[in-house]
Motif scaffolding. Structure first.
Motif, mmCIF file in Angstrom:
data_model
loop_
_atom_site.group_PDB
_atom_site.id
_atom_site.type_symbol
_atom_site.label_atom_id
_atom_site.label_comp_id
_atom_site.label_asym_id
_atom_site.label_seq_id
_atom_site.Cartn_x
_atom_site.Cartn_y
_atom_site.Cartn_z
ATOM 1 N N HIS A 224 90.726 -4.571 -5.406
ATOM 2 C CA HIS A 224 91.446 -3.308 -5.599
ATOM 3 C C HIS A 224 91.233 -2.338 -4.437
ATOM 4 N N ARG A 225 90.142 -2.498 -3.710
ATOM 5 C CA ARG A 225 89.894 -1.641 -2.550
ATOM 6 C C ARG A 225 89.304 -2.474 -1.422
ATOM 7 N N THR A 227 88.317 -2.074 2.971
ATOM 8 C CA THR A 227 88.330 -1.332 4.219
ATOM 9 C C THR A 227 88.976 -2.200 5.293
ATOM 10 N N SER A 261 96.028 5.801 3.437
ATOM 11 C CA SER A 261 95.785 4.528 2.762
ATOM 12 C C SER A 261 97.080 3.750 2.683
ATOM 13 N N HIS A 263 98.870 0.272 0.542
ATOM 14 C CA HIS A 263 98.709 -0.464 -0.702
ATOM 15 C C HIS A 263 99.622 -1.677 -0.725
ATOM 16 N N GLU A 276 99.415 2.254 -9.846
ATOM 17 C CA GLU A 276 98.628 2.194 -8.618
ATOM 18 C C GLU A 276 98.292 3.589 -8.114
ATOM 19 N N THR A 285 96.077 -3.639 -4.301
ATOM 20 C CA THR A 285 94.999 -3.508 -3.304
ATOM 21 C C THR A 285 95.248 -2.282 -2.443
ATOM 22 N N MET A 286 94.261 -1.411 -2.350
ATOM 23 C CA MET A 286 94.342 -0.219 -1.506
ATOM 24 C C MET A 286 93.483 -0.445 -0.257
ATOM 25 N N THR A 288 91.876 1.144 3.159
ATOM 26 C CA THR A 288 91.474 2.426 3.723
ATOM 27 C C THR A 288 90.685 2.205 5.019
#
Length: 289
Positions: A224-225, A227, A261, A263, A276, A285-286, A288
Motif C-alpha cells: 500500500h505504500r 518509497t 505522491s 498511486h 484510495e 499502492t502509493m 512517495t
C-alpha cells in the motif's frame, strides 16, 4: 464501517486536498467497459465538487485495435509494441479524439459539471519528437524496431490546462502530440499523464489500471505504500516486472520531479478512486519520495 465513520475518516483528506491538482490516468477496462467508466467519471466529478482541480488523461489501445480491424487493417505489433504507420495514426486520432475523448466529456456533463476535451496538439500542450528505434526481444533475438509515428515528450506547456482549471472545467486530454515540424505523433498515455502532472506541479498522479497495485512476487499481497528507493530495489530484484514497470516508471519520474505522491489503483472496482484518496489504508499502492 458506519456511514458517519466513513465521512469522518474522509474529512481530513478532503481538507488536505482542497484546491490541489490531481491528474488521473484512465486506462484498462475502464476504456472498454461503459459501466466501469461511468463509475470512475462520477468519482472524478465528486473530487471536483469537493474542491480538487481534476485533469483526466486517457488511453484507448483496445478501441484503436478494434477500429482498425473493423476497417480491414490488421494491427502490427513487434515484441508487444504497436507499429504506428500513417494510417494507424489517423485511426488512433479518430478513436482517441473523436470518440473516447468526446464520450468522456459527455459523461462529465451528464454528471452536472463542465469538461473540455483536448489533445496534446491544443495550445501546444505536448511537444514531442519521434521515438528512436527501440531494442525489443523478438523470439530469442534482440532487434532494433522503428515504431513509426510514436513520440516521446520533449516539452509540456500547461498554460491551457491552468486556464481551464481556473475556470472550474475538468480538462480531458487525449495523448496525441505535435513535433516541432507540426506533425502528429502518438504518445503513451502513462507517460503523458506523468509529464502533465509534473508540468502542473500536481499534488497527486493516479494511474487507474486493471491490477490492485504493486504486489509481492507471489502476487498475494499489495504494497500500500512504497518509497522511490523501495520501488527501485523491487524492480532490480525482479519483484516488479512486465507491464507494471512502464506504469511505475511514469509514477517514479513524477515523484522525483516534485509530485507529492503517485498511486497505482485498480479502476475496475467501484469507487476505488475515492477509497484510495479518502481512507487511511487506501486500496492501491502509493509511491512517495
Amino acid at each position: 464501517m458506519k456511514r458517519e465513520d466513513v465521512l469522518m475518516e474522509a474529512l481530513p483528506y478532503i481538507q488536505k486536498f482542497y484546491g490541489k491538482t490531481i491528474v488521473i490516468k484512465l486506462g484498462g477496462h475502464a476504456m472498454v467497459d461503459q459501466n466501469i467508466l461511468n463509475t470512475v467519471i462520477r468519482d472524478a466529478v465528486l473530487l471536483r465538487y469537493v474542491g480538487m482541480r481534476v485533469v483526466l488523461v486517457h488511453g484507448g489501445g483496445p478501441e484503436i485495435t478494434a477500429k482498425m480491424q473493423a476497417m480491414g487493417k490488421e494491427p502490427k505489433f513487434v515484441g508487444g509494441l504497436r507499429i504506428t504507420d500513417a494510417e494507424t495514426l489517423e485511426i488512433a486520432q479518430m478513436v482517441l479524439v473523436g470518440k473516447i475523448n468526446a464520450g468522456i466529456v459527455a459523461l462529465i456533463a451528464n454528471c452536472g459539471t463542465r469538461a473540455v476535451g483536448i489533445s496534446g496538439n491544443d495550445g501546444n500542450l505536448l511537444i514531442a519528437r519521434k521515438m528512436e528505434p527501440q531494442r525489443v526481444k523478438v523470439g530469442e533475438v534482440i532487434e532494433e524496431v522503428d515504431l513509426g509515428m510514436v513520440g516521446e515528450i520533449e516539452e509540456v506547456d500547461p498554460e491551457l490546462l491552468n486556464g481551464l482549471l481556473s475556470q472550474n472545467y475538468i480538462p480531458v486530454v487525449a495523448p496525441i502530440a505535435l513535433d516541432r515540424q507540426g506533425r502528429n505523433l502518438n504518445i503513451n498515455a502513462d507517460t503523458a499523464a506523468a509529464e502533465i502532472a509534473i508540468a502542473l506541479k500536481a499534488f497527486k498522479l493516479i494511474n487507474l489500471t486493471d491490477v490492485d497495485g504493486v504486489m509481492n512476487a507471489d502476487r498475494t499481497m499489495v504494497y500500500h505504500r512504497l518509497t522511490l528507493s523501495e520501488a527501485e530495489a523491487m524492480i532490480g530484484e525482479g519483484i516488479i516486472a512486465g507491464g507494471m514497470i512502464p506504469k511505475l516508471d511514469g509514477c517514479m519520474k513524477a515523484v522525483r520531479c516534485g509530485v507529492t505522491s503517485a498511486h497505482v489503483v485498480n479502476g475496475n472496482k467501484e469507487h476505488n478512486l475515492l477509497l484510495e484518496l479518502f481512507t487511511d489504508q487506501g486500496v492501491g499502492t502509493m509511491l512517495t519520495p
